[in-house]
Design an enzyme around this catalytic site. Sequence first.
Site, PDB file in Angstrom:
ATOM      1  N   LYS A   1      22.720  42.565  62.665  1.00  0.00           N
ATOM      2  CA  LYS A   1      23.220  43.780  62.007  1.00  0.00           C
ATOM      3  C   LYS A   1      22.023  44.659  61.685  1.00  0.00           C
ATOM      4  O   LYS A   1      20.911  44.153  61.516  1.00  0.00           O
ATOM      5  CB  LYS A   1      23.929  43.411  60.694  1.00  0.00           C
ATOM      6  CG  LYS A   1      24.858  44.481  60.186  1.00  0.00           C
ATOM      7  CD  LYS A   1      26.264  44.286  60.709  1.00  0.00           C
ATOM      8  CE  LYS A   1      27.183  45.390  60.320  1.00  0.00           C
ATOM      9  NZ  LYS A   1      28.563  45.091  60.714  1.00  0.00           N
TER      10      LYS A   1
ATOM     11  N   ASP B   1      29.120  51.017  63.251  1.00  0.00           N
ATOM     12  CA  ASP B   1      29.639  50.466  62.005  1.00  0.00           C
ATOM     13  C   ASP B   1      29.841  51.691  61.111  1.00  0.00           C
ATOM     14  O   ASP B   1      29.934  52.822  61.617  1.00  0.00           O
ATOM     15  CB  ASP B   1      28.653  49.452  61.413  1.00  0.00           C
ATOM     16  CG  ASP B   1      29.282  48.552  60.345  1.00  0.00           C
ATOM     17  OD1 ASP B   1      30.021  47.629  60.699  1.00  0.00           O
ATOM     18  OD2 ASP B   1      29.057  48.784  59.137  1.00  0.00           O
TER      19      ASP B   1
END
Length: 442
Positions: A122, A162
């Site tokens: 991430k 995201d």
Amino acid sequence: MANILKAIKDKDPGEKEFHQAVQEVIDSVQPILDRNPEYRQAAILERITEPERVIMFRVPWVDDQGQAHLNRGYRVQMNSALGPYKGGLRFHPSVSLSIFKSLAFEQTFKNALTSLPLGGGKGGSDFQPRGKSDAEVMRFCQSFMSELFRYIGPDIDVPAGDVGVGAREIGYLFGQYKRLCKEFSGVLTGKGINWGGSLVRREATGYGVGYFLAEVLSQHGQSIEGKTIAISGYGNVGTYVVEKINELGGKVVTIADEYGYVCDPDGIKGEKLECMADLWCVYRKSAEDYATQFGCEWIKDKRPWEVPCDVAIPTAMENELDLNAAKTLVSNGCMAVVEAANMPCTHDAVQYFHEHGVLFVPGKAANAGGVAVSGLEMTQNSMRLSWTREEVDKRLKMIMGNIHRTCLEAAEMVGAPGNYVVGANVAGFLKVADAMLQQGLV
Ligand code: GLU
């Protein structure tokens, strides 16, 4: 086990979000570790909670007035036991290393649940795209990628979108990667359909949540038909949750942003859904605009969880649904809560749902449809061909059904039948831990 958590806390005392994510997994996998000493022997828990690599970097950029700004870039490459690191990039002022570590840790198990060959990662930046011009966003993305390109690649680490990173940002990031690496490859997912993207990737997280909810309800002899549903976002995830719920006969009565929420008791349908789809993703306007356009109530500075509903689907940010909200939902007769966002319910809210018989599905299971179709995008890129919409959607539905079954089987195995949190953690952990055992001490 307490020792491991203590060591993690002592090492990085400020990382509250990461501690919370680790604590939840440790609680779930305790019976597995007790039964299988080989995991302890190989220090699996110690290694699985330590990122393989963390990259932090400076991202300078210039605004339209010629003023220079500085943001910080991050990429946490958490675990590559199952495949290249995979996970989104988030651009939002609230991010920190702790948040990225907790999201990368979550992502590792989520990706494992999809059964596709994907590791976990991430990253992103504390940059706020809201209110910036396209040219400013482009300059930021180019600067961000000018550093990140060194660490990623189609077989190394494949970022995606995201919060704050959608089709526009992926386009700018991809363009800069291609320019720097002289290579047109599947280095990012969520790409445009005419340049390597997959059909249904945009809809995948929302549709996947709908498919998962249908499985959960059918397990209890119910269906989405006739259910009233509250959601909290109005971006990409929220929009396609609504589309799938409508198709399956449910009614979504709220949308929200950080400034308040809209209550639409007639349900978000037809031209209203079209308006919702464009509000943020195209025009970058507040959710209040929907209320103004369709004469609905706009409730300022409140969350939508006070609206009576059968099912609540948080689709926005971490910790957006707390214990008070959980109490209100339960007292209004809510029967299921499904996390479409990553970790939107606080720990005590989840506990309250479990104590009060509310079916609760964690994001790492319910929202895995997004990364699953990213995995399918990578497959199509490797084959250099594109599947039809029907083909991708069929595979997505099958993957969500498999995740549902896997979670229930794993929960049963450790004596927590019906507990999706335990099931998702145990099933994800076993896949990653076994791969790590087989790959030796790395
Ligand atoms: N950001 C999404 C997630 O949290 C998608 C990640 C991806 O497609 O790599 O799962």
